[in-house]
Design a protein around this motif. Structure first.
Motif, short mmCIF file in Angstrom:
data_model
loop_
_atom_site.label_atom_id
_atom_site.label_comp_id
_atom_site.label_asym_id
_atom_site.label_seq_id
_atom_site.Cartn_x
_atom_site.Cartn_y
_atom_site.Cartn_z
N TYR A 176 0.82 -1.26 -0.01
CA TYR A 176 0.16 0.05 0.08
C TYR A 176 0.92 1.24 -0.21
CZ TYR A 176 -3.85 -2.83 0.81
OH TYR A 176 -5.16 -3.87 0.82
N GLY A 177 2.00 1.20 0.29
CA GLY A 177 3.01 2.48 0.12
C GLY A 177 3.26 2.67 1.41
N ARG A 178 4.45 3.74 1.24
CA ARG A 178 4.97 4.52 2.51
C ARG A 178 3.91 5.23 3.25
NH1 ARG A 178 8.68 5.44 -1.87
NH2 ARG A 178 7.59 7.55 -1.85
N GLN A 179 2.95 6.21 2.77
CA GLN A 179 2.02 6.92 3.81
C GLN A 179 1.24 6.20 4.47
OE1 GLN A 179 0.90 9.92 0.90
NE2 GLN A 179 2.50 11.22 1.63
N GLU A 180 0.80 4.68 3.80
CA GLU A 180 -0.12 3.99 4.36
C GLU A 180 0.26 3.24 5.64
OE1 GLU A 180 -3.37 2.19 5.60
OE2 GLU A 180 -3.41 3.73 4.03
N LEU A 181 1.73 2.92 5.54
CA LEU A 181 2.42 2.51 6.68
C LEU A 181 2.48 3.20 7.70
CD1 LEU A 181 3.78 0.26 8.35
CD2 LEU A 181 5.96 0.95 7.41
N ALA A 182 2.86 4.63 7.44
CA ALA A 182 2.73 5.64 8.47
C ALA A 182 1.41 5.88 8.93
CB ALA A 182 3.28 7.20 7.93
N THR A 183 0.33 5.92 8.39
CA THR A 183 -1.05 5.97 8.78
C THR A 183 -1.30 4.96 9.75
OG1 THR A 183 -1.66 7.18 6.76
CG2 THR A 183 -3.46 6.19 8.12
N GLN A 184 -1.11 3.74 9.46
CA GLN A 184 -1.10 2.71 10.25
C GLN A 184 -0.58 2.79 11.64
OE1 GLN A 184 -3.20 -0.27 10.05
NE2 GLN A 184 -3.90 0.47 8.12
N ILE A 185 0.52 3.48 11.68
CA ILE A 185 1.42 3.62 12.96
C ILE A 185 0.67 4.60 13.87
CG2 ILE A 185 3.54 4.38 14.05
CD1 ILE A 185 3.73 1.66 12.95
N GLU A 186 0.02 5.70 12.90
CA GLU A 186 -0.71 6.65 13.76
C GLU A 186 -2.01 6.25 14.24
OE1 GLU A 186 1.13 10.44 11.00
OE2 GLU A 186 -0.92 9.64 10.44
N ASP A 187 -2.44 5.08 13.43
CA ASP A 187 -3.82 4.55 14.03
C ASP A 187 -3.47 3.73 15.54
OD1 ASP A 187 -5.27 5.70 11.98
OD2 ASP A 187 -5.41 3.75 10.88
N ILE A 188 -2.44 3.08 15.55
CA ILE A 188 -2.10 2.25 16.59
C ILE A 188 -1.62 3.04 17.80
CG2 ILE A 188 -0.32 0.97 17.46
CD1 ILE A 188 -0.08 -0.63 14.48
N THR A 189 -1.04 4.28 17.47
CA THR A 189 -0.61 5.11 18.76
C THR A 189 -1.46 6.24 18.96
OG1 THR A 189 0.91 6.56 17.34
CG2 THR A 189 1.98 4.34 18.00
N GLY A 190 -2.17 6.82 17.83
CA GLY A 190 -2.88 7.93 18.25
C GLY A 190 -2.32 8.98 18.07
N GLN A 191 -0.87 8.89 17.51
CA GLN A 191 0.37 10.10 17.76
C GLN A 191 0.35 10.41 16.34
OE1 GLN A 191 0.51 12.00 20.39
NE2 GLN A 191 -0.83 10.42 21.36
N LYS A 192 0.82 11.62 15.99
CA LYS A 192 1.25 12.16 14.55
C LYS A 192 3.04 11.48 14.46
CE LYS A 192 2.63 14.70 10.88
NZ LYS A 192 2.15 14.50 9.48
N VAL A 193 3.16 10.89 13.35
CA VAL A 193 4.38 10.48 12.79
C VAL A 193 5.02 11.62 12.22
CG1 VAL A 193 6.03 9.11 11.45
CG2 VAL A 193 3.92 8.13 12.29
N ASP A 194 6.03 12.01 12.84
CA ASP A 194 6.65 13.49 12.80
C ASP A 194 7.81 13.12 11.66
OD1 ASP A 194 5.31 15.52 14.25
OD2 ASP A 194 5.99 14.28 15.75
N HIS A 195 8.70 12.27 11.69
CA HIS A 195 9.76 11.91 10.83
C HIS A 195 9.95 10.14 10.81
CE1 HIS A 195 11.14 15.92 10.74
NE2 HIS A 195 10.92 15.88 12.16
#
Length: 327
Positions: free
Chosen positions: A127-146
């Motif tokens: 699904y691509g890079r941004q989808e992985l970042a989105t999944q991490i944000e869903d798990i943590t509830g926090q913004k991935v800054d870097h």
């Protein structure tokens, strides 16, 4: 039987989660930055950048997503699972006040993207890079800054540039899949053996969780040697190590040398006696899903609560996660 995680969007993951090899290479890179302004400019001009970040609003802490990509490029062993796999997924959090934390994500964590269930280590490839970042944000509830992503093949060059690192493991190992052949005890090893040490899991009674422990050990050993006076005072070594790291690393579109320096300081803080380390919480580490296989079913409410405390800086130092509770 098909099951869905209670509070996660699905991710497709063909890659395996490995704890922290990316962080290790970033540490080496930042050590080079600290050696002087000239090297700072050299690193700034050499960073390879990719689009990773989502539009989620910033939170109370700074969050780094640290990824290790394992291409199975023939550098070690015969575990030739195809694909460019994110074998390490780490979440590094630095609150404005309070302890920093370094939390690993099990490679088989079950996630959901649209209507598809999959393991998180396959999300980036499908699904691509941004989808992985989105999944991490869903798990943590926090913004991935870097984000920092490093290929495992680059690990060998960094360790060799450092002249080897010392690693310890209290069991004999003869594992053909990872190509790790080990006598119980502590040994100074080259890059090839360090990579095998990080990849081995089938001969470890703890499986992936034991591998995660060894990967954190590799990170610490690289960090210790890279930041030693003997390394930092030798410009030739610094340049050689920096070259090896730059060949392996890609970062998000907003990362710069200062971002990497901040990451190093947060990593050191999280790994120290006053930091927080561990893994996510799960409700079932052997949850079977048809078409996906055995997965780690995450405890989503508990993880959201954990990262709220980590971001606010209110969590006590120590080890967290279900793996720690199991001993």
């Amino acid at each position: 039987m098909t099951a869905r995680p209670s509070n996660a969007r699905p991710h497709t993951t063909h890659h395996r989660v490995r704890n922290g090899l990316i962080a290790a290479l970033v540490i080496v890179l930042v050590a080079a930055l600290c050696a002087g302004f000239g090297i700072w400019n050299w690193v700034s001009g050499s960073l390879r950048k990719e689009d990773w970040l989502t539009g989620k609003a910033a939170g109370p802490a700074t969050t780094w997503l640290i990824l290790g990509s394992d291409e199975r490029d023939g550098t070690t062993g015969s575990d030739d699972t195809p694909g460019d796999r994110t074998d390490t997924i780490l979440i590094l959090t630095k609150p404005k006040h309070g302890p920093s934390s370094l939390i690993s994500v099990p490679r088989d964590s079950l996630v959901q993207v649209d209507d598809a269930l999959l393991k998180i280590n396959a999300v980036m490839q499908i699904y691509g890079r941004q989808e992985l970042a989105t999944q991490i944000e869903d798990i943590t509830g926090q913004k991935v800054d870097h984000v920092a992503k490093i290929t495992f093949g680059g690990l060998t060059g960094v360790v060799d540039a450092l002249g080897g690192i010392e690693l310890c493991y209290d069991q004999d190992v003869d594992d053909e899949l990872s190509d790790l052949h080990w006598k119980a005890g502590c040994h100074v090893v080259d890059g090839h053996t360090a990579l095998a040490f990080s990849r081995m899991r089938y001969s470890d009674p703890k499986g992936d969780f034991g591998r995660a422990e060894r990967q954190r050990q590799v990170i610490g050993a690289i960090a210790k040697k890279a930041a030693s006076p003997a390394t930092l005072m030798n410009f030739g070594t610094v340049r050689k190590v920096g070259d090896a790291a730059l060949q392996a690393i890609t970062v998000d579109e907003r990362t710069n040398p200062k971002t990497l320096l901040d990451m190093l300081l947060a990593f050191r803080s999280a790994s120290g006696s006053n930091g927080i380390t561990g893994s996510l919480y799960w409700s079932d580490p052997n949850y079977y899903v048809d078409g996906v296989g055995s997965c780690v079913l995450l405890d989503n409410p508990r993880n959201l609560e954990l990262f709220t405390q980590l971001a606010d800086g209110t969590h006590d130092p120590g080890v967290v996660g279900s793996a720690a509770e199991l001993g």
